[in-house]
Write an enzyme that holds these catalytic residues in place. Structure first.
Site, PDB file in Angstrom:
ATOM      1  N   CYS A  90       0.861  -1.179   0.000  1.00 26.76           N
ATOM      2  CA  CYS A  90       0.000   0.000   0.000  1.00 26.76           C
ATOM      3  C   CYS A  90       0.898   1.229   0.000  1.00 26.76           C
ATOM      4  CB  CYS A  90      -0.917  -0.003   1.217  1.00 26.76           C
ATOM      5  SG  CYS A  90      -2.039   1.415   1.300  1.00 26.76           S
ATOM      6  N   HIS A  92       0.071   4.712  -0.254  1.00 29.68           N
ATOM      7  CA  HIS A  92      -0.306   5.800   0.651  1.00 29.68           C
ATOM      8  C   HIS A  92      -0.148   5.357   2.098  1.00 29.68           C
ATOM      9  CE1 HIS A  92      -4.263   4.180   1.928  1.00 29.68           C
ATOM     10  NE2 HIS A  92      -4.284   5.192   2.777  1.00 29.68           N
ATOM     11  N   CYS A 253      -3.166   7.282  -4.814  1.00 24.55           N
ATOM     12  CA  CYS A 253      -2.939   5.836  -4.728  1.00 24.55           C
ATOM     13  C   CYS A 253      -1.534   5.468  -5.207  1.00 24.55           C
ATOM     14  CB  CYS A 253      -3.982   5.059  -5.509  1.00 24.55           C
ATOM     15  SG  CYS A 253      -3.895   3.263  -5.256  1.00 24.55           S
ATOM     16  N   THR A 255       0.283   2.391  -5.091  1.00 26.26           N
ATOM     17  CA  THR A 255       0.424   1.195  -5.923  1.00 26.26           C
ATOM     18  C   THR A 255      -0.341   1.362  -7.232  1.00 26.26           C
ATOM     19  OG1 THR A 255      -1.389   0.128  -4.695  1.00 26.26           O
ATOM     20  CG2 THR A 255       0.863  -0.378  -3.999  1.00 26.26           C
TER      21      THR A 255
END
Length: 333
Positions: A90, A92, A253, A255
């Site tokens: 992840c 963020h 985002c 990824t």
């Protein structure tokens, strides 16, 4: 009985929530974070549900645990939890986790302004800038990203024919660009993204198999990345990422940005070393860049970097007690 009190640092990365859980860590088995992730999902997913879902969380809630490193040269490991599950990676969440951990003295770097992190998706290196006790930005060097499928046609009820790509950037993303039956996120309301995304995701996963070639536990197209015209004049592109059952990522985002850059590189639309300023649905920005080119199981891939910022909004102590009928959370869908 399942009980516990979990201390948390709450905040956000470019608008999307991050809850760093600083106590109540379950003792996880495994030599790698991928193995520890499997153990967590098998025996401790109740912790994720309790802390991410209502009434202690909400549809967009995302969080993490910091663990000791699993590699000899690592500084720390991260386990990601959110409403959509226990993610391999992840972006963020990494930016928020590192920001909160550094500002609260929870991680002691072995090298100034840099960290080596072990995640379920693999090694993620981090650079950061810290001034007067505050982290100004975090730049993460993500796992290799690649375009998995290109120009896949799906028939979506009420929309009609859509052509999508599926790209990996730490999770698998279904990327939908403006076309005849999708005018772009700048022309859609959030309610339309929330309405159509679960259907698109279900159709794609019925039609295709998305499995990482080096780790079979990383599977399934979990996120839908819709694109369109940006709001900011200096943005390269804009996106709205759908995840979980009702969530639109408020950040650009991490990824997803990695997956988008891999897609654009594979199509010859983004070059190595070129900045890619990616905009979220609310207008916040990450700065992405293709740092280099590599291969994943013989497939061309990129080495992406993502830079963003996070802010702490508060701290909390959350109690979970199974005599509460809503101890393990709920959703209203």
């Amino acid at each position: 009985m399942r009980k516990g009190t979990f201390s948390c640092i709450d905040g956000h990365t470019c608008g999307n929530p991050v809850r760093l859980i600083t106590s109540g860590h379950p003792n996880l088995r495994g030599d790698t974070m991928s193995e520890k992730r499997q153990h967590f999902m098998a025996e401790y997913d109740w912790i994720r549900q309790a802390l991410m879902f209502e009434p202690r969380g909400h549809d967009m809630m995302s969080g993490s645990f910091i663990y000791p490193p699993t590699t000899p040269d690592g500084d720390a490991s991260i386990l990601f939890v959110e409403t959509s599950g226990c993610l391999p990676m992840c972006g963020h969440g990494t930016i928020g986790t590192i920001t909160f951990a550094l500002e609260h003295g929870l991680i002691q770097p072995t090298e100034q302004d840099s960290l080596k992190l072990d995640t379920p998706a693999g090694r993620v290196d981090v650079n950061y800038r810290m001034e007067n006790g505050k982290v100004e930005w975090v730049k993460l060097f993500n796992v290799p990203a690649f375009l998995a499928y290109q120009n896949i046609e799906i028939e979506v009820p009420e929309l009609g024919l859509l052509t999508v790509d599926i790209s990996y950037g730490g999770n698998f993303y279904i990327i939908v660009e403006p076309q005849a039956n999708f005018p772009g996120i700048d022309k859609w309301k959030a309610s339309e993204i929330l309405k159509h995304s679960p259907i698109v995701r279900q159709i794609v996963n019925q039609q295709l198999t998305c499995v990482h070639p080096l780790d079979a536990t990383v599977k399934g197209a979990s996120h839908v990345l819709w694109t369109g015209q940006p709001k900011q004049h200096n943005s390269s592109a804009a996106n709205a990422v759908f995840y979980g059952d009702k969530a639109i990522d408020r950040s650009p985002c991490g990824t997803g940005t990695s997956a988008r850059m891999a897609q654009l590189f594979a199509k010859g639309q983004l070059q190595v070393g070129q900045d890619f300023v990616h905009e979220s649905y609310i207008g916040s920005q990450f700065i992405g860049c293709i740092e280099g080119v590599t291969e994943v199981a013989g497939k061309s891939a990129i080495l992406p970097s993502i830079r963003g910022w996070s802010k702490v909004t508060g701290t909390s102590n959350i109690t979970v007690d199974d005599d509460d009928p809503y101890a393990f959370g709920f959703q209203v869908i």
